[in-house]
Design a protein around this motif. Structure first.
Motif, short mmCIF file in Angstrom:
data_model
loop_
_atom_site.label_atom_id
_atom_site.label_comp_id
_atom_site.label_asym_id
_atom_site.label_seq_id
_atom_site.Cartn_x
_atom_site.Cartn_y
_atom_site.Cartn_z
N MET A 109 47.06 46.53 111.98
CA MET A 109 46.55 46.12 110.68
C MET A 109 45.06 45.83 110.80
O MET A 109 44.60 45.30 111.81
N LEU A 114 54.75 50.80 104.84
CA LEU A 114 54.59 49.71 105.79
C LEU A 114 55.57 48.61 105.40
O LEU A 114 55.61 48.19 104.24
N ILE A 158 45.26 46.50 101.59
CA ILE A 158 46.11 46.74 102.75
C ILE A 158 45.55 47.95 103.49
O ILE A 158 45.52 49.05 102.95
N VAL A 210 54.47 44.61 111.89
CA VAL A 210 54.57 45.55 110.78
C VAL A 210 55.12 46.87 111.30
O VAL A 210 54.70 47.36 112.34
N ALA A 241 45.56 49.88 107.46
CA ALA A 241 46.19 49.92 108.78
C ALA A 241 45.80 51.18 109.51
O ALA A 241 45.71 52.26 108.91
N THR A 282 45.44 39.18 109.78
CA THR A 282 46.23 40.40 109.81
C THR A 282 47.64 40.08 110.29
O THR A 282 47.83 39.41 111.29
N PHE A 324 56.69 44.79 106.10
CA PHE A 324 56.23 43.51 106.65
C PHE A 324 57.43 42.61 106.83
O PHE A 324 58.19 42.39 105.89
#
Length: 89
Positions: free
Chosen positions: A59, A11, A47, A72, A49, A68, A13
């Motif tokens: 998320m 993931l 974390i 992403v 998702a 959240t 960000f």
């Protein structure tokens, strides 16, 4: 019908304009998210998702008062490293 989701994802960000983002590896859990897709989590479980078969990310809050993040990106990772593959450095 979509493709089968990967077992692991990276993931990414967004770090905002002009800054580098953070990345974390998550693995598939036995849970399904609100959209019916698999839930993925990092080793800490903080974390979390839901990732669709089209690599769309939702998320999920893992605790109270958690915001959240948006934007992403999920990148599928191989299930396990191939020991025969050459190192590329």
């Amino acid at each position: 019908m979509g493709t089968v989701s990967a077992r692991r994802y990276e993931l990414v960000f967004s770090g905002g304009a002009g800054t580098a983002g953070d990345a974390v590896v998550v693995e598939r859990t036995s849970a399904a998210g609100p959209g019916g897709h698999p839930v993925y989590a990092d080793p800490t479980g903080i974390i979390r998702a839901e990732i669709s078969d089209r690599d769309e990310v939702r998320m999920l809050a893992s605790g109270g008062h958690q915001e959240t993040p948006q934007g992403v990106v999920a990148r599928p990772l191989p299930d396990s490293p191939d020991p025969a593959a050459p190192d590329v450095a």
